[in-house]
Design a protein around this motif. Structure first.
Motif, PDB file in Angstrom:
ATOM      1  N   LEU A 210      -1.743 -41.612  -3.228  1.00  0.00           N
ATOM      2  CA  LEU A 210      -0.546 -40.785  -3.421  1.00  0.00           C
ATOM      3  C   LEU A 210      -0.750 -39.794  -4.568  1.00  0.00           C
ATOM      4  O   LEU A 210      -0.255 -38.660  -4.516  1.00  0.00           O
ATOM      5  CB  LEU A 210       0.666 -41.677  -3.699  1.00  0.00           C
ATOM      6  N   GLN A 211      -1.471 -40.220  -5.594  1.00  0.00           N
ATOM      7  CA  GLN A 211      -1.791 -39.307  -6.695  1.00  0.00           C
ATOM      8  C   GLN A 211      -2.578 -38.100  -6.190  1.00  0.00           C
ATOM      9  O   GLN A 211      -2.284 -36.953  -6.549  1.00  0.00           O
ATOM     10  CB  GLN A 211      -2.606 -40.046  -7.760  1.00  0.00           C
ATOM     11  N   LEU A 212      -3.572 -38.347  -5.360  1.00  0.00           N
ATOM     12  CA  LEU A 212      -4.382 -37.262  -4.817  1.00  0.00           C
ATOM     13  C   LEU A 212      -3.541 -36.326  -3.949  1.00  0.00           C
ATOM     14  O   LEU A 212      -3.682 -35.095  -4.025  1.00  0.00           O
ATOM     15  CB  LEU A 212      -5.543 -37.832  -3.998  1.00  0.00           C
ATOM     16  N   LEU A 213      -2.677 -36.890  -3.126  1.00  0.00           N
ATOM     17  CA  LEU A 213      -1.836 -36.062  -2.245  1.00  0.00           C
ATOM     18  C   LEU A 213      -0.859 -35.213  -3.055  1.00  0.00           C
ATOM     19  O   LEU A 213      -0.697 -34.014  -2.801  1.00  0.00           O
ATOM     20  CB  LEU A 213      -1.080 -36.951  -1.268  1.00  0.00           C
ATOM     21  N   ARG A 214      -0.211 -35.829  -4.040  1.00  0.00           N
ATOM     22  CA  ARG A 214       0.750 -35.084  -4.855  1.00  0.00           C
ATOM     23  C   ARG A 214       0.048 -33.989  -5.658  1.00  0.00           C
ATOM     24  O   ARG A 214       0.556 -32.857  -5.786  1.00  0.00           O
ATOM     25  CB  ARG A 214       1.478 -36.046  -5.795  1.00  0.00           C
ATOM     26  N   ASP A 215      -1.126 -34.311  -6.190  1.00  0.00           N
ATOM     27  CA  ASP A 215      -1.867 -33.314  -6.965  1.00  0.00           C
ATOM     28  C   ASP A 215      -2.290 -32.142  -6.083  1.00  0.00           C
ATOM     29  O   ASP A 215      -2.229 -30.981  -6.507  1.00  0.00           O
ATOM     30  CB  ASP A 215      -3.093 -33.972  -7.602  1.00  0.00           C
ATOM     31  N   SER A 216      -2.709 -32.433  -4.858  1.00  0.00           N
ATOM     32  CA  SER A 216      -3.111 -31.356  -3.945  1.00  0.00           C
ATOM     33  C   SER A 216      -1.929 -30.466  -3.603  1.00  0.00           C
ATOM     34  O   SER A 216      -2.057 -29.238  -3.547  1.00  0.00           O
ATOM     35  CB  SER A 216      -3.708 -31.952  -2.670  1.00  0.00           C
ATOM     36  N   ARG A 217      -0.759 -31.058  -3.390  1.00  0.00           N
ATOM     37  CA  ARG A 217       0.431 -30.251  -3.092  1.00  0.00           C
ATOM     38  C   ARG A 217       0.809 -29.394  -4.291  1.00  0.00           C
ATOM     39  O   ARG A 217       1.139 -28.209  -4.148  1.00  0.00           O
ATOM     40  CB  ARG A 217       1.595 -31.151  -2.694  1.00  0.00           C
ATOM     41  N   ASP A 218       0.753 -29.983  -5.476  1.00  0.00           N
ATOM     42  CA  ASP A 218       1.107 -29.228  -6.683  1.00  0.00           C
ATOM     43  C   ASP A 218       0.165 -28.058  -6.922  1.00  0.00           C
ATOM     44  O   ASP A 218       0.555 -27.059  -7.541  1.00  0.00           O
ATOM     45  CB  ASP A 218       1.097 -30.150  -7.901  1.00  0.00           C
ATOM     46  N   TRP A 231       8.124 -34.807   1.533  1.00  0.00           N
ATOM     47  CA  TRP A 231       8.360 -36.104   0.908  1.00  0.00           C
ATOM     48  C   TRP A 231       7.504 -36.314  -0.335  1.00  0.00           C
ATOM     49  O   TRP A 231       7.836 -37.151  -1.203  1.00  0.00           O
ATOM     50  CB  TRP A 231       8.119 -37.239   1.913  1.00  0.00           C
ATOM     51  N   LEU A 232       6.414 -35.569  -0.458  1.00  0.00           N
ATOM     52  CA  LEU A 232       5.582 -35.696  -1.649  1.00  0.00           C
ATOM     53  C   LEU A 232       6.325 -35.267  -2.907  1.00  0.00           C
ATOM     54  O   LEU A 232       5.972 -35.691  -4.017  1.00  0.00           O
ATOM     55  CB  LEU A 232       4.307 -34.860  -1.485  1.00  0.00           C
ATOM     56  N   GLU A 233       7.369 -34.434  -2.738  1.00  0.00           N
ATOM     57  CA  GLU A 233       8.157 -34.001  -3.891  1.00  0.00           C
ATOM     58  C   GLU A 233       8.924 -35.169  -4.508  1.00  0.00           C
ATOM     59  O   GLU A 233       9.341 -35.095  -5.672  1.00  0.00           O
ATOM     60  CB  GLU A 233       9.156 -32.913  -3.471  1.00  0.00           C
ATOM     61  N   ALA A 234       9.117 -36.240  -3.733  1.00  0.00           N
ATOM     62  CA  ALA A 234       9.863 -37.397  -4.242  1.00  0.00           C
ATOM     63  C   ALA A 234       9.003 -38.313  -5.100  1.00  0.00           C
ATOM     64  O   ALA A 234       9.517 -39.242  -5.741  1.00  0.00           O
ATOM     65  CB  ALA A 234      10.455 -38.188  -3.077  1.00  0.00           C
ATOM     66  N   LEU A 235       7.697 -38.089  -5.124  1.00  0.00           N
ATOM     67  CA  LEU A 235       6.793 -38.947  -5.885  1.00  0.00           C
ATOM     68  C   LEU A 235       6.805 -38.574  -7.367  1.00  0.00           C
ATOM     69  O   LEU A 235       7.126 -37.441  -7.729  1.00  0.00           O
ATOM     70  CB  LEU A 235       5.374 -38.818  -5.343  1.00  0.00           C
ATOM     71  N   PRO A 236       6.446 -39.515  -8.229  1.00  0.00           N
ATOM     72  CA  PRO A 236       6.250 -39.167  -9.641  1.00  0.00           C
ATOM     73  C   PRO A 236       5.105 -38.158  -9.785  1.00  0.00           C
ATOM     74  O   PRO A 236       4.388 -37.864  -8.818  1.00  0.00           O
ATOM     75  CB  PRO A 236       5.880 -40.511 -10.289  1.00  0.00           C
ATOM     76  N   THR A 237       4.903 -37.648 -10.977  1.00  0.00           N
ATOM     77  CA  THR A 237       3.828 -36.692 -11.207  1.00  0.00           C
ATOM     78  C   THR A 237       2.476 -37.377 -11.031  1.00  0.00           C
ATOM     79  O   THR A 237       2.378 -38.606 -11.141  1.00  0.00           O
ATOM     80  CB  THR A 237       3.908 -36.113 -12.622  1.00  0.00           C
ATOM     81  N   PRO A 238       1.417 -36.618 -10.753  1.00  0.00           N
ATOM     82  CA  PRO A 238       0.089 -37.223 -10.633  1.00  0.00           C
ATOM     83  C   PRO A 238      -0.305 -38.033 -11.859  1.00  0.00           C
ATOM     84  O   PRO A 238      -0.941 -39.088 -11.742  1.00  0.00           O
ATOM     85  CB  PRO A 238      -0.826 -36.009 -10.444  1.00  0.00           C
ATOM     86  N   GLY A 239       0.075 -37.553 -13.043  1.00  0.00           N
ATOM     87  CA  GLY A 239      -0.252 -38.289 -14.267  1.00  0.00           C
ATOM     88  C   GLY A 239       0.422 -39.650 -14.316  1.00  0.00           C
ATOM     89  O   GLY A 239      -0.193 -40.646 -14.723  1.00  0.00           O
ATOM     90  N   GLN A 240       1.683 -39.712 -13.921  1.00  0.00           N
ATOM     91  CA  GLN A 240       2.394 -40.986 -13.910  1.00  0.00           C
ATOM     92  C   GLN A 240       1.805 -41.943 -12.882  1.00  0.00           C
ATOM     93  O   GLN A 240       1.691 -43.148 -13.130  1.00  0.00           O
ATOM     94  CB  GLN A 240       3.873 -40.738 -13.617  1.00  0.00           C
ATOM     95  N   LEU A 241       1.427 -41.420 -11.726  1.00  0.00           N
ATOM     96  CA  LEU A 241       0.799 -42.258 -10.704  1.00  0.00           C
ATOM     97  C   LEU A 241      -0.545 -42.786 -11.190  1.00  0.00           C
ATOM     98  O   LEU A 241      -0.903 -43.941 -10.931  1.00  0.00           O
ATOM     99  CB  LEU A 241       0.625 -41.452  -9.414  1.00  0.00           C
ATOM    100  N   GLU A 242      -1.277 -41.956 -11.900  1.00  0.00           N
ATOM    101  CA  GLU A 242      -2.584 -42.379 -12.407  1.00  0.00           C
ATOM    102  C   GLU A 242      -2.451 -43.513 -13.413  1.00  0.00           C
ATOM    103  O   GLU A 242      -3.236 -44.463 -13.407  1.00  0.00           O
ATOM    104  CB  GLU A 242      -3.305 -41.199 -13.048  1.00  0.00           C
ATOM    105  N   VAL A 243      -1.450 -43.417 -14.277  1.00  0.00           N
ATOM    106  CA  VAL A 243      -1.228 -44.479 -15.268  1.00  0.00           C
ATOM    107  C   VAL A 243      -0.910 -45.802 -14.579  1.00  0.00           C
ATOM    108  O   VAL A 243      -1.437 -46.855 -14.951  1.00  0.00           O
ATOM    109  CB  VAL A 243      -0.096 -44.076 -16.234  1.00  0.00           C
ATOM    110  N   LEU A 244      -0.036 -45.762 -13.569  1.00  0.00           N
ATOM    111  CA  LEU A 244       0.309 -46.980 -12.838  1.00  0.00           C
ATOM    112  C   LEU A 244      -0.913 -47.563 -12.151  1.00  0.00           C
ATOM    113  O   LEU A 244      -1.154 -48.780 -12.198  1.00  0.00           O
ATOM    114  CB  LEU A 244       1.403 -46.668 -11.815  1.00  0.00           C
ATOM    115  N   SER A 245      -1.711 -46.712 -11.509  1.00  0.00           N
ATOM    116  CA  SER A 245      -2.913 -47.180 -10.839  1.00  0.00           C
ATOM    117  C   SER A 245      -3.889 -47.813 -11.834  1.00  0.00           C
ATOM    118  O   SER A 245      -4.484 -48.861 -11.558  1.00  0.00           O
ATOM    119  CB  SER A 245      -3.592 -46.024 -10.095  1.00  0.00           C
ATOM    120  N   PHE A 246      -4.046 -47.177 -12.981  1.00  0.00           N
ATOM    121  CA  PHE A 246      -4.973 -47.693 -13.990  1.00  0.00           C
ATOM    122  C   PHE A 246      -4.560 -49.089 -14.454  1.00  0.00           C
ATOM    123  O   PHE A 246      -5.403 -49.992 -14.589  1.00  0.00           O
ATOM    124  CB  PHE A 246      -5.027 -46.741 -15.179  1.00  0.00           C
ATOM    125  N   ARG A 247      -3.291 -49.287 -14.694  1.00  0.00           N
ATOM    126  CA  ARG A 247      -2.826 -50.599 -15.161  1.00  0.00           C
ATOM    127  C   ARG A 247      -3.049 -51.674 -14.109  1.00  0.00           C
ATOM    128  O   ARG A 247      -3.476 -52.793 -14.432  1.00  0.00           O
ATOM    129  CB  ARG A 247      -1.343 -50.510 -15.531  1.00  0.00           C
TER     130      ARG A 247
END
Length: 341
Positions: A210-218, A231-247
């Protein structure tokens, strides 16, 4: 009806309920995306209005037109501080309730499978797939208790549905005992922790995709900027998604490290050696190396954004191959899929 038959029926019931949950989450995500997209359009219109007013280019006419357009689109005027209206999240509530029900049905299916087999219910690919899907759902539901990650619901339930369908149609074996080498408490510890790690890494994988998809749209992707991907507009920012994935990946990596160590200890007890270059041992180590590289690159080398997300995708591909391809393609001491026995 036997416990084994009951378990099978419960799996199909869980699959059906989770399909309903997936659809509900998709409806919610679509509504959110449309709302955010409309809001962004109104904001851009307001910016354009101010620019025209600023240069005196038919300011009164364009200002009136902008306000009228904003009201016609169902939103407030661009200068209205309350421009973002609350969105009905009833579909998300339905998605959460049905996801919880599907999880409960799957837990019951796993328990009855264990009763039917008279052992821990994760000794072959069929059972591993069931429990892995259950763990992924558990991670999603638990994380949802602490933060709003309902945007993950559609995709976690989608993977769970696919995994359960694959288990029932391809990996299914009758409930039975296990080989002597598996009759050990290490089956509970080693394999149980491995499944838990895989479930956590599954949710992390979804987040990175989802991070990759949102970043590509942005960044103006011609494909992802299509109306169908609002629907990608409803996702958090790529940075926020990356933090969640990292944890999530960090927790999964710790568990995978224990899996590797526990497997070596069990191998010494069962076969008299800690390491024998068995295909499963090798690929378990490869998975560990990939995720270790990801964590090291992100924390010490500054790898972030798309590069880190691609690292996660590669790591999860290795996880999937370890639990499918290695069992089905290679012959080794870990060939416990049950499909050829």
């Amino acid at each position: 009806m036997s416990y084994a038959e009951l378990s099978t029926h419960l799996v199909w019931a869980a699959l059906t309920v989770l399909t309903v949950s997936m659809i509900a989450f998709l409806v919610d995500l679509t509504r959110l995306g449309e709302s955010r997209s409309d809001l962004a359009s109104v904001a851009r219109l307001g910016t354009r209005r101010k620019e025209l007013v600023g240069v005196g280019a038919a300011g009164d006419v364009d200002a009136s037109h902008a306000d009228a357009t904003a009201r016609a689109g169902g939103g407030a005027a661009p200068d209205d501080p309350a421009v973002e209206r609350p969105v009905n999240r009833r579909a998300a509530a339905i998605g959460m309730s049905t996801a919880t029900l599907g999880w409960l049905l799957l837990v019951l299916a796993i328990v009855t499978r264990g009763i039917a087999a008279g052992r821990t219910p994760w000794a072959n690919m069929y059972e591993f797939t069931l429990v892995g899907a259950c763990v992924a759902l558990t991670v999603f539901l638990v994380v949802s208790r602490f933060r709003d990650v309902r945007f993950l619901g559609a995709f976690v339930t989608l993977l769970a549905v696919l995994f359960l369908a694959l288990a029932q149609e391809v990996f299914f074996v009758q409930a039975d005992g296990v080989q002597p080498a598996l009759q050990s408490y290490w089956l509970v510890i080693h394999v149980g922790v491995a499944i838990t790690a895989a479930g956590i890494l599954t949710v992390a994988f979804v987040t990175s995709v989802l991070q990759l998809l949102r970043d590509s749209r942005d960044n103006g992707s011609a494909v992802l900027n299509h109306r169908a991907f609002r629907w990608l507009e409803a996702l958090p920012t790529p940075g926020q998604l990356e933090v969640l994935s990292f944890r999530l990946n960090a927790v999964g990596f710790v568990l995978w490290t224990f899996t590797l160590i526990a497997g070596s200890i069990w191998a010494e007890h069962a076969w008299g050696r800690y390491w024998g270059w068995d295909p499963k041992e090798v690929w378990t180590f490869i998975v560990w190396v990939v995720y270790a590289g990801y964590l090291h690159a992100r924390t010490t080398r500054g790898w972030s954004g798309r590069r880190a997300a691609y690292f996660v995708v590669v790591g999860y591909a290795c996880v999937l191959f370890n639990f499918t391809g290695v069992n089905l393609i290679f012959d080794g001491k870990h060939s416990y899929s049950g499909l050829t026995s």
